[in-house]
Design a protein around this motif. Structure first.
Motif, mmCIF file in Angstrom:
data_model
loop_
_atom_site.group_PDB
_atom_site.id
_atom_site.type_symbol
_atom_site.label_atom_id
_atom_site.label_comp_id
_atom_site.label_asym_id
_atom_site.label_seq_id
_atom_site.Cartn_x
_atom_site.Cartn_y
_atom_site.Cartn_z
ATOM 1 N N ALA A 119 0.830 -1.200 0.000
ATOM 2 C CA ALA A 119 0.000 0.000 0.000
ATOM 3 C C ALA A 119 0.868 1.254 0.000
ATOM 4 O O ALA A 119 0.526 2.269 -0.619
ATOM 5 N N ALA A 120 2.023 1.173 0.653
ATOM 6 C CA ALA A 120 2.943 2.312 0.662
ATOM 7 C C ALA A 120 3.420 2.648 -0.748
ATOM 8 O O ALA A 120 3.665 3.816 -1.066
ATOM 9 N N ASP A 121 3.547 1.634 -1.595
ATOM 10 C CA ASP A 121 3.972 1.875 -2.973
ATOM 11 C C ASP A 121 2.919 2.647 -3.757
ATOM 12 O O ASP A 121 3.257 3.404 -4.677
ATOM 13 N N ILE A 122 1.646 2.460 -3.425
ATOM 14 C CA ILE A 122 0.599 3.242 -4.083
ATOM 15 C C ILE A 122 0.758 4.715 -3.707
ATOM 16 O O ILE A 122 0.685 5.604 -4.565
ATOM 17 N N ARG A 197 0.232 -15.655 2.826
ATOM 18 C CA ARG A 197 1.145 -14.764 2.128
ATOM 19 C C ARG A 197 0.636 -13.322 2.060
ATOM 20 O O ARG A 197 1.266 -12.480 1.460
ATOM 21 N N ARG A 198 -0.502 -13.060 2.629
ATOM 22 C CA ARG A 198 -1.076 -11.713 2.706
ATOM 23 C C ARG A 198 -1.218 -11.092 1.316
ATOM 24 O O ARG A 198 -0.762 -9.974 1.060
ATOM 25 N N ASN A 368 -10.893 3.745 -1.052
ATOM 26 C CA ASN A 368 -11.428 2.483 -0.540
ATOM 27 C C ASN A 368 -10.531 1.307 -0.917
ATOM 28 O O ASN A 368 -10.330 0.389 -0.113
ATOM 29 N N PHE A 369 -9.992 1.325 -2.132
ATOM 30 C CA PHE A 369 -9.057 0.257 -2.504
ATOM 31 C C PHE A 369 -7.791 0.364 -1.669
ATOM 32 O O PHE A 369 -7.249 -0.657 -1.218
ATOM 33 N N LEU A 370 -7.302 1.568 -1.448
ATOM 34 C CA LEU A 370 -6.096 1.748 -0.647
ATOM 35 C C LEU A 370 -6.307 1.223 0.766
ATOM 36 O O LEU A 370 -5.425 0.546 1.332
ATOM 37 N N ARG A 371 -7.456 1.525 1.351
ATOM 38 C CA ARG A 371 -7.769 1.000 2.689
ATOM 39 C C ARG A 371 -7.756 -0.517 2.697
ATOM 40 O O ARG A 371 -7.193 -1.156 3.593
ATOM 41 N N ILE A 376 -4.889 -5.922 3.774
ATOM 42 C CA ILE A 376 -4.330 -7.201 3.325
ATOM 43 C C ILE A 376 -2.810 -7.189 3.355
ATOM 44 O O ILE A 376 -2.177 -8.133 3.861
ATOM 45 N N TRP A 377 -2.188 -6.158 2.798
ATOM 46 C CA TRP A 377 -0.725 -6.137 2.651
ATOM 47 C C TRP A 377 -0.014 -5.464 3.806
ATOM 48 O O TRP A 377 1.209 -5.579 3.918
#
Length: 379
Positions: A119-122, A197-198, A368-371, A376-377
């Protein structure tokens, strides 16, 4: 290297002169009034290619037009489909090869592209004004009968595993499998491995029982990254209210696509996209719904020329047994009035015109996708 607004306007002006960026995108850039300029925009299933050019069999090259369109669209990250979906290729080998060529494409375009692993990469893609590519599958056939291959692909950077395509496979039944048998024991084993594997468990294209079984079997929330609402349009590729509710109740994510299945006639419009988003939100609130267009940013220039290609594609899909009810030679696999680099801005304006607050629209277009990705990740 980040692209500032002056550089973007200069590039957009040159591309507009060649007909490669639309006037509304250029006008928004020049005026500094882009409604999504500061937002994270995530396409939960899309593409980064030029539909006007025949595929060359590799992802290692990407045109300047495609890169310019992606930047102009405001998209932050796209879940792209890699590897085997259907066909005569050996699934494992085809998938490993596709991942390698996509890695090379990103290495060859470091100013424009970034591989998304977290998520940090986004957030990093947004900060650096790059387009993030999220590696995903639309079939798990490349696993064969070996659930430990999940580890292989997770280590290669795959972050979204869609369990089935339209037909049945070893994990469960797709949306076009008439038996609707649900998740198999191997499917349960794979989900457990995916949880370990998340990585994301995606139930797009699945049959109803497979989706419900997977949502209950997974220890982490699942996603349906590109779909519509069957309550509005009764076609197998759309999800029932029971599926949509269960996914949201368990903290998951649902992306609405820009596809013909949003209208019974097969000729979906931007108004249909808004209606399906609205229905999904009304079921379980505004925190679980986003977009997964199932299309490219670069649009088709000549629809008449494309129609001949589309007829062959539909015939080939039917012959291969992978087509879905609602696919016809006269139905475009996109929404004609919601395509090209303007598509996300236009959708934002349509949702705001319906009374959605800017914050709610921002959630739908990406937060919402980022959340969900953070769930998950991790961060």
């Amino acid at each position: 290297m980040a692209i500032d607004r002056r550089d973007f306007v200069t590039r957009a002006s040159a591309l507009a002169a060649m007909g490669m960026v639309s006037a509304p995108v250029l006008a928004a850039a020049e005026a500094g009034g882009d409604p999504i300029a500061d937002w994270i925009v995530v396409n939960a299933l899309g593409g980064l290619g030029d539909p006007n050019s025949p595929p060359d069999g590799t992802r290692s090259a990407i045109s300047q037009r495609v890169l310019a369109d992606a930047h102009a669209s405001g998209v932050t990250a796209i879940n792209i489909t890699l590897g085997y979906v259907a066909g005569p290729e050996e699934p494992f080998e085809d998938t490993v090869r596709d991942i390698a060529t996509t890695d090379r494409m990103i290495r060859d375009n470091p100013r424009d592209l970034i591989k998304i692993l977290s998520a940090a990469d986004i957030r990093r893609a947004k900060a650096e004004k790059k387009v993030g590519l999220l590696y995903g599958f639309q079939n798990c056939a490349m696993l064969g009968k070996d659930a430990t291959r999940v580890d292989v692909f997770a280590d290669l950077g795959v972050r979204v595993f869609q369990l089935t395509y339209n037909p049945a496979n070893l994990l469960g039944d797709g949306s076009m499998a008439p038996e609707n048998r649900g998740l198999t024991p191997f499917g349960r084993e794979v989900i457990a491995r995916l949880n370990d594997r998340r990585v994301m468990v995606d139930l797009s294209h699945s049959g109803e029982r497979t989706c419900l079984d997977a949502a209950r079997a997974s220890r982490t929330p699942i996603s349906i990254n590109h779909t519509g609402c069957r309550a509005l349009t009764d076609l197998p590729r759309n999800k029932t209210d029971a599926e949509l509710r269960l996914v949201a109740e368990r903290g998951g994510f649902v992306g609405i696509y820009f596809m013909p299945f949003l209208n019974q006639s097969g000729h979906a419009t931007a108004e249909d996209v808004v209606a399906h988003i609205d229905h999904a939100l009304n079921l379980r609130g505004e925190d679980h719904v986003g977009i997964g267009t199932d299309g490219t940013v670069t649009q088709i220039d000549d629809l008449k020329v494309y129609e001949a290609k589309l007829a062959k594609e539909i015939a080939d899909r039917r012959a291969a047994g992978i087509s879905a009810t609602g696919e016809r030679p006269d139905t475009y696999p996109f929404v004609v009035d919601l395509r090209g680099p303007d598509q996300f801005r236009k959708l934002a304006r349509l949702l705001e015109a319906k009374g959605y607050s800017p914050r709610r629209v921002e959630k739908i277009l990406g937060l919402n996708f980022l959340r969900y990705a953070e769930t998950i990740w991790g961060g």
